[in-house]
Design a protein around this motif. Sequence first.
Motif, PDB file in Angstrom:
ATOM      1  N   PHE A 203       0.846  -1.183   0.000  1.00  0.00           N
ATOM      2  CA  PHE A 203       0.000   0.000   0.000  1.00  0.00           C
ATOM      3  C   PHE A 203       0.887   1.240   0.000  1.00  0.00           C
ATOM      4  CE2 PHE A 203       0.687  -1.127   4.411  1.00  0.00           C
ATOM      5  CZ  PHE A 203       0.894   0.085   5.069  1.00  0.00           C
ATOM      6  N   MET A 204       0.448   2.260  -0.698  1.00  0.00           N
ATOM      7  CA  MET A 204       1.218   3.501  -0.815  1.00  0.00           C
ATOM      8  C   MET A 204       0.595   4.571   0.069  1.00  0.00           C
ATOM      9  SD  MET A 204       2.369   5.625  -4.240  1.00  0.00           S
ATOM     10  CE  MET A 204       3.803   4.587  -4.542  1.00  0.00           C
ATOM     11  N   VAL A 205       1.451   5.231   0.861  1.00  0.00           N
ATOM     12  CA  VAL A 205       1.007   6.285   1.757  1.00  0.00           C
ATOM     13  C   VAL A 205       1.849   7.533   1.526  1.00  0.00           C
ATOM     14  CG1 VAL A 205       0.180   4.725   3.561  1.00  0.00           C
ATOM     15  CG2 VAL A 205       2.554   5.487   3.582  1.00  0.00           C
ATOM     16  N   TYR A 206       1.281   8.684   1.854  1.00  0.00           N
ATOM     17  CA  TYR A 206       2.083   9.911   1.738  1.00  0.00           C
ATOM     18  C   TYR A 206       3.131   9.943   2.846  1.00  0.00           C
ATOM     19  CZ  TYR A 206       3.599  14.705   1.735  1.00  0.00           C
ATOM     20  OH  TYR A 206       4.392  15.821   1.709  1.00  0.00           O
ATOM     21  N   SER A 247       0.657  -2.321  -8.952  1.00  0.00           N
ATOM     22  CA  SER A 247      -0.783  -2.193  -9.234  1.00  0.00           C
ATOM     23  C   SER A 247      -1.515  -1.428  -8.128  1.00  0.00           C
ATOM     24  CB  SER A 247      -1.409  -3.580  -9.424  1.00  0.00           C
ATOM     25  OG  SER A 247      -0.785  -4.275 -10.481  1.00  0.00           O
ATOM     26  N   VAL A 248      -0.906  -0.333  -7.703  1.00  0.00           N
ATOM     27  CA  VAL A 248      -1.510   0.477  -6.643  1.00  0.00           C
ATOM     28  C   VAL A 248      -2.791   1.136  -7.153  1.00  0.00           C
ATOM     29  CG1 VAL A 248      -1.204   2.563  -5.242  1.00  0.00           C
ATOM     30  CG2 VAL A 248       0.658   0.907  -5.438  1.00  0.00           C
ATOM     31  N   LYS A 249      -3.879   0.915  -6.435  1.00  0.00           N
ATOM     32  CA  LYS A 249      -5.176   1.453  -6.845  1.00  0.00           C
ATOM     33  C   LYS A 249      -5.603   2.650  -5.996  1.00  0.00           C
ATOM     34  CE  LYS A 249      -6.885  -3.014  -8.522  1.00  0.00           C
ATOM     35  NZ  LYS A 249      -5.647  -3.780  -8.239  1.00  0.00           N
ATOM     36  N   ALA A 250      -4.888   2.863  -4.887  1.00  0.00           N
ATOM     37  CA  ALA A 250      -5.223   3.983  -4.012  1.00  0.00           C
ATOM     38  C   ALA A 250      -3.970   4.464  -3.295  1.00  0.00           C
ATOM     39  CB  ALA A 250      -6.280   3.579  -2.991  1.00  0.00           C
TER      40      ALA A 250
END
Length: 298
Positions: A203-206, A247-250
């Motif tokens: 998961f990608m976070v700021y 495949s980051v969707k959010a």
Amino acid sequence: MTKLRIALLLALTILISSTAATAGQLQTTVSIPPLKYFVEKIGGELVKANIMVKAGSSPATYEPQPRQMAELSKSEIYFAIGVPFERAWLPRFKSANSHLEIINLGSGVAHHAMRAHVHEDGQHEQSKHEDHQTTKRIMDPHVWLAPQLVRIISQQIRDTLIEHDPANKQAYIHNYLGFAEEINELDSELLKTFSKNKTGFSFMVYHPSWGYFARAYGLTQIPIELEGKEPSPKKLAQLINLAKKNSVKAIFIQPQFSKKSAQAIADSIGAKILTADPLAEDWTANLRRTAGAFATRH
């Protein structure tokens, strides 16, 4: 008796009752909203917990207001957790209230360094490679986001409350055991949530707030910024490639930080911007909600 007099008497009764209840409570202050949740779970009605960093504020840049300093003078205990503003302000809190006992709830758990963005070759630093780098080994303070660590934190809260209020020892133990069950149930639920995907979740976070949570459940956190620094154009391009590869969707942001870079990446890969707030006061509901978002939007 007129309606006005009845209303005034009712208001006075409520005020007196509230003052009496507060006077009988153990007065505490906590740095961030989740700690209030923990303290009140264990202290119940016996304890009042004031929050220093209010909702929407950042613990990295926060400066207490004069009213909060006045309220702090009534507290017997200050529960700290290792967030940045505490380095400058805890000594001042102690100077303002010599009777204040400062308890660092992060002292009893193992800390890990926060990770930077990505390597020059575009690989994420929390990959399986052992040559990952850290930036000046900045230790991650977000230990309250892992249920396994909150078990330890809650024991420290229990023991501190008992030390200051031994007459209510059994009540604190009873409340602690109830909260321990809540933690165990949440932990089991999250393990089931993430065990459904044997290949793991990215998961990608700021802001890299969710490192301990990721470590607890075998996830990979991909942060955009570190130490409040926006990524350079080159790093931003690497992050976009990494997001496409995974495949980051959010992309998850928190209310206390800018979403400029996160929005740039989201626009480039067609991803959504979602909120994951590590400072939400309702800790159990927040972790359950965030886990569901991570699991379905990775």
